[in-house]
Write an enzyme that holds these catalytic residues in place. Structure first.
Site: not given
Ligand code: PMP
Length: 381
Positions: A68, A145, A173, A194-195, A233, A319
């Site tokens: 994001t 996504n 993704q 990363a997640h 930081t 999302c």
């Molecule tokens: N872009 C896409 C295509 C995503 O699937 C997501 C997470 N759903 C994001 C951006 C945002 O990622 P985050 O919430 O980790 O900032």
């Protein structure tokens, strides 16, 4: 059964270890004593690990709090100089809402390309739009996504670079799920989190290709960290976990992707056979290996999900954190509101097993049958 990898993937063991090791250590990566140097070396290592996953240079990576922020940073910097943005109707809100906020009361500065029923933009329409807008920013996602649909970015890159426009892609993704080579893919900027590939939540990155003519426009001002792009930081435990996950994904990707695709095909085949009228969204386009967006006409997804608590999956609006609304992605692909609301997304990943898929299918079929029976009985006079 956890089948919601597109929302977030379980932490890879390598990432857990690297994050915990960094949490146990003391040291600010900016300090000059050995604790600080230790933290800085963890950050350097992670930067190299991520650069190896993407085939770019470590110096082209800016760590952020996630995709994001990376999308916000990319769009803000480019818009400040370029003055217009071309994007697609199926982008994540982190791109669409950012673009809308940036253009504010000059809506003509934003062009949102439609997609067809496969979830793809028309390359000719894109080329014509890019030529019309000229020196702008083109931001088109690499993989969606909700549907897993993969966009071939070559037409966007060629058209944009021919007129001096910049290209950003949201690869959140895609990164760590399929091979990604920034030596071949000539985008100027790329975002990731990363997640989605087994690292911790709350850490991500923006790749900015060396030499990209882009004014430095940080979102966060302060001590000039990340070469001035992102003050504050550094989140050393998060960054170390991201690096370890990137390395594990890079090593395992060649085996993981075909294995996951086979499980996804098994899941889709079984669901389509056993659930009358069901259909898969984006099936005619290239897709990520682990994603199934299945519409179950006449069966609200929230009721299906509530009837199968053993299976963690999503409806189309997973999302977004706010009130549920029909998926803008599915509506853009031509689904009715009712069908969009009757769509479930299963997303598989590195730890998914065949046994889980068999069980999930049985449970999902049971849940759909149950919801349809209840709705049929309430619908009848
Ligand atoms: N872009 C896409 C295509 C995503 O699937 C997501 C997470 N759903 C994001 C951006 C945002 O990622 P985050 O919430 O980790 O900032």
């Amino acid at each position: 059964m956890y089948l919601d990898y597109n929302a977030t993937a379980p932490l890879r063991p390598e990432a857990l270890k690297a994050t915990c090791d960094a949490l146990h250590a003391v040291g600010n990566a900016s300090s000059i004593h050995h604790h600080g140097r230790d933290a800085a070396s963890k950050v350097d290592q992670a930067r190299r690990q991520l650069a190896d996953l993407l085939n770019c240079s470590p110096g082209e990576i800016v760590f952020t709090s996630g995709a994001t922020e990376a999308n916000n940073l990319a769009l803000q910097a480019a818009y400040a100089e370029r003055g217009s943005i071309i994007t697609s109707a199926v982008e994540h809100p982190a791109v669409l809402e950012t673009a809308r906020a940036l253009v504010g009361d000059t809506p003509d500065a934003l062009f949102v390309l439609p997609v067809d029923h496969k979830g793809l933009t028309d390359p000719d329409a894109l080329k014509a739009t890019v030529e019309r807008y000229g020196v702008s920013l083109v931001s088109v996602m690499l993989a969606n996504n909700e549907t897993g649909v993969i966009t071939d970015l070559t037409p966007a890159i060629d058209a944009a670079h021919a007129v001096g426009a910049l290209v950003h892609t949201d690869a959140t993704q895609y990164a760590g799920r399929l091979p990604l080579d920034l030596g071949d893919l000539d985008v100027d900027m790329l975002s990731l989190s990363a997640h989605k590939f087994g690292g911790p939540q709350g850490i991500g990155a923006l790749f900015i290709r060396r030499g990209t003519p882009l004014p430095q426009r940080p979102l966060v001002f302060g001590g000039g960290h990340e070469r001035g792009w992102r003050a504050g930081t550094l989140n050393v435990p998060g960054i170390a976990g991201l690096g370890a996950a990137a390395e594990a994904a890079r090593r395992q990707l060649d085996q993981e992707a075909p294995r996951i695709a086979k499980l996804r095909d098994l899941l889709e085949g079984e669901l389509l056979t056993r659930i009358p009228d069901s259909y898969i969204n984006g099936v005619a386009a290239p897709r990520l290996p682990g994603v199934t967006s299945i519409t179950l006409p006449g069966t609200p997804a929230d009721a299906v999900l509530a009837s199968m608590p053993e299976v963690a999956a999503s409806d189309g609006s997973a999302c977004s954190a706010g009130a549920p609304s029909p998926s803008h992605v599915l509506l853009a692909m031509g689904l009715s509101r009712e069908d969009a609301d009757s769509t479930v997304r299963f997303s598989l990943g590195y730890a998914t097993t065949e046994q889980e898929i068999h069980r999930a299918v049985d449970i999902a079929v049971g849940a759909v049958t149950h919801v349809r029976a209840v709705m049929g009985s309430t619908d009848s006079p």
